[in-house]
Structure formats: C-alpha cells, structure tokens
Scaffold this motif. Structure first.
Motif, PDB file in Angstrom:
ATOM      1  N   ASN A 225      74.412  26.210  92.991  1.00  0.00           N
ATOM      2  CA  ASN A 225      75.422  25.921  92.469  1.00  0.00           C
ATOM      3  C   ASN A 225      75.167  24.870  91.199  1.00  0.00           C
ATOM      4  OD1 ASN A 225      77.418  25.954  94.902  1.00  0.00           O
ATOM      5  ND2 ASN A 225      76.993  25.083  96.074  1.00  0.00           N
ATOM      6  N   ASN A 226      74.351  24.312  91.700  1.00  0.00           N
ATOM      7  CA  ASN A 226      73.099  23.475  90.208  1.00  0.00           C
ATOM      8  C   ASN A 226      72.914  24.034  89.109  1.00  0.00           C
ATOM      9  OD1 ASN A 226      73.566  21.012  91.848  1.00  0.00           O
ATOM     10  ND2 ASN A 226      72.145  20.693  92.668  1.00  0.00           N
TER      11      ASN A 226
ATOM     12  N   TYR B 212      70.636  18.936  94.405  1.00  0.00           N
ATOM     13  CA  TYR B 212      71.216  18.720  95.399  1.00  0.00           C
ATOM     14  C   TYR B 212      70.812  17.530  96.415  1.00  0.00           C
ATOM     15  CZ  TYR B 212      67.548  21.596  97.502  1.00  0.00           C
ATOM     16  OH  TYR B 212      66.768  22.115  97.552  1.00  0.00           O
TER      17      TYR B 212
ATOM     18  N   SER C 126      74.936  18.015  93.084  1.00  0.00           N
ATOM     19  CA  SER C 126      76.403  18.496  94.314  1.00  0.00           C
ATOM     20  C   SER C 126      75.933  17.943  95.230  1.00  0.00           C
ATOM     21  CB  SER C 126      76.266  20.321  93.663  1.00  0.00           C
ATOM     22  OG  SER C 126      75.068  21.115  94.431  1.00  0.00           O
TER      23      SER C 126
ATOM     24  N   CYS D  93      75.564  13.109  97.712  1.00  0.00           N
ATOM     25  CA  CYS D  93      74.824  13.350  96.281  1.00  0.00           C
ATOM     26  C   CYS D  93      73.931  11.997  95.793  1.00  0.00           C
ATOM     27  CB  CYS D  93      75.856  13.127  95.563  1.00  0.00           C
ATOM     28  SG  CYS D  93      76.949  15.029  95.094  1.00  0.00           S
TER      29      CYS D  93
ATOM     30  N   THR E 115      79.288  13.959  90.143  1.00  0.00           N
ATOM     31  CA  THR E 115      78.575  14.987  91.477  1.00  0.00           C
ATOM     32  C   THR E 115      79.993  15.092  92.109  1.00  0.00           C
ATOM     33  OG1 THR E 115      80.417  12.800  92.132  1.00  0.00           O
ATOM     34  CG2 THR E 115      77.666  12.593  92.115  1.00  0.00           C
ATOM     35  N   ILE E 116      79.535  16.102  92.604  1.00  0.00           N
ATOM     36  CA  ILE E 116      80.950  18.102  92.616  1.00  0.00           C
ATOM     37  C   ILE E 116      80.283  17.931  93.962  1.00  0.00           C
ATOM     38  CG2 ILE E 116      81.042  18.674  90.390  1.00  0.00           C
ATOM     39  CD1 ILE E 116      79.643  21.203  91.525  1.00  0.00           C
ATOM     40  N   GLU E 117      81.182  18.922  94.850  1.00  0.00           N
ATOM     41  CA  GLU E 117      81.357  18.976  96.049  1.00  0.00           C
ATOM     42  C   GLU E 117      81.402  20.312  95.972  1.00  0.00           C
ATOM     43  OE1 GLU E 117      82.930  17.898 100.821  1.00  0.00           O
ATOM     44  OE2 GLU E 117      84.222  17.765  99.253  1.00  0.00           O
ATOM     45  N   ASN E 118      79.861  20.889  96.460  1.00  0.00           N
ATOM     46  CA  ASN E 118      79.586  22.050  96.659  1.00  0.00           C
ATOM     47  C   ASN E 118      79.884  22.598  95.691  1.00  0.00           C
ATOM     48  OD1 ASN E 118      78.669  21.826  99.773  1.00  0.00           O
ATOM     49  ND2 ASN E 118      81.933  21.879 100.258  1.00  0.00           N
TER      50      ASN E 118
ATOM     51  N   PRO F 116      80.788  24.598  91.309  1.00  0.00           N
ATOM     52  CA  PRO F 116      81.748  23.485  90.672  1.00  0.00           C
ATOM     53  C   PRO F 116      83.283  24.267  90.550  1.00  0.00           C
ATOM     54  CG  PRO F 116      79.676  24.894  89.822  1.00  0.00           C
ATOM     55  CD  PRO F 116      79.895  25.125  91.434  1.00  0.00           C
TER      56      PRO F 116
ATOM     57  N   ASP G 218      85.629  20.559  88.008  1.00  0.00           N
ATOM     58  CA  ASP G 218      84.462  20.019  88.485  1.00  0.00           C
ATOM     59  C   ASP G 218      84.025  20.503  87.071  1.00  0.00           C
ATOM     60  OD1 ASP G 218      84.215  18.713  90.727  1.00  0.00           O
ATOM     61  OD2 ASP G 218      83.985  20.809  91.284  1.00  0.00           O
TER      62      ASP G 218
END
Length: 148
Positions: A13-14, A56, A89, A99, A122-125, A127, A131
């Motif tokens: 994710n990152n 993360y 994330s 986060c 900051t995002i959840e899980n 993108p 996001d």
C-alpha cells in the motif's frame, strides 16, 4: 528541486502511495529519488530540498525493526532549511493507534529542524480514488510552496 521519498511497505500500500507521489512530483518538474526504507539511509535526506517519509503503523503503534532503525538514524540529523512531508496507511480498527507512526515521524522531522510543507496524508489500507486525490493535492501543495 530535489525530493527524496523513503517508504516502508509491508503489503504494498505504501509503495503504491510513494509511486503515485513520485509521478506527481516528477510531473511538476522535481528530481525525485524513491527508495524502500530497507535500502535507504536517513542521511540521504541531506542532499534533498524535500524529505518525504511514507510509513505504515503495525498493530498498536509499534514500529517494525526497519522503521525503528530509520527513525533512530533520522534523530541524529540536522534538517534545518529542508521541507518535509509524511504519509502512510493504517487500519482504523486500531483506534487511537491509526497511523500513529506517521505522526511519530512528523514530530521527529520537526525536532530535526525541517519545515512541514503539507499536513500528513493518512489512509486506511490500500489507496482508493479519494485517497489518490489526497496524494495529488499534497503534491500540488508541495509544488506551490517550492516552485510557485
């Protein structure tokens, strides 16, 4: 302008976030170096105008070894005259720890003398479309402040 992005990614994710940001900044004319934290040294930031860390948060805020090692390297740097941004994330099921490492790095960059160029993203899980917009907006803000 030279930008150095260092990312830590367990699930990809990152890494995705870092690549999206890299493309955005290149479109604005930045010379961008993008590295996995395992292959980077915090001193790489000394040759950049813009220092970016994408991380993360594992579980309840614990830093994994490679992130903690980079954090310890960063503590010893004087980043006065540099700009920084942090992104990352997390998983909202961890509540107050969501986060958390992003904000740990935000605080440390300030302690090292760097100036925050945009608020943390900051995002959840993974993108998703909204996001991507946040990353694009952050890149635009970086460009406006440094190249505007």
């Amino acid at each position: 302008m030279k930008a150095t992005i260092v990312y830590a990614s367990m699930t990809g994710n990152n890494e995705d976030m870092a690549e999206i940001l890299e493309e955005d900044l290149q479109d604005y004319g930045f010379d961008v170096e993008n590295n996995d934290v395992s292959f980077a040294d915090a001193s790489d930031y000394l040759n950049s105008d813009l220092c970016i860390f994408v991380t993360y948060t594992y579980g309840e805020g614990k830093m994994t070894d490679e992130i903690a090692d980079f954090y310890d390297q960063l503590k010893d740097l004087d980043l006065s005259g540099k700009y920084f941004a942090v992104m990352g994330s997390g998983d909202k099921t961890y509540g107050e720890h969501f986060c958390e490492n992003v904000f740990d790095f935000e605080k440390l960059f300030k302690e090292c003398g760097a100036e925050e160029i945009t608020k943390p993203v900051t995002i959840e899980n993974a993108p998703e479309d909204e996001d991507l917009d946040l990353i694009d907006q952050a890149a635009e803000e970086m460009n406006d402040k440094l190249n505007g």
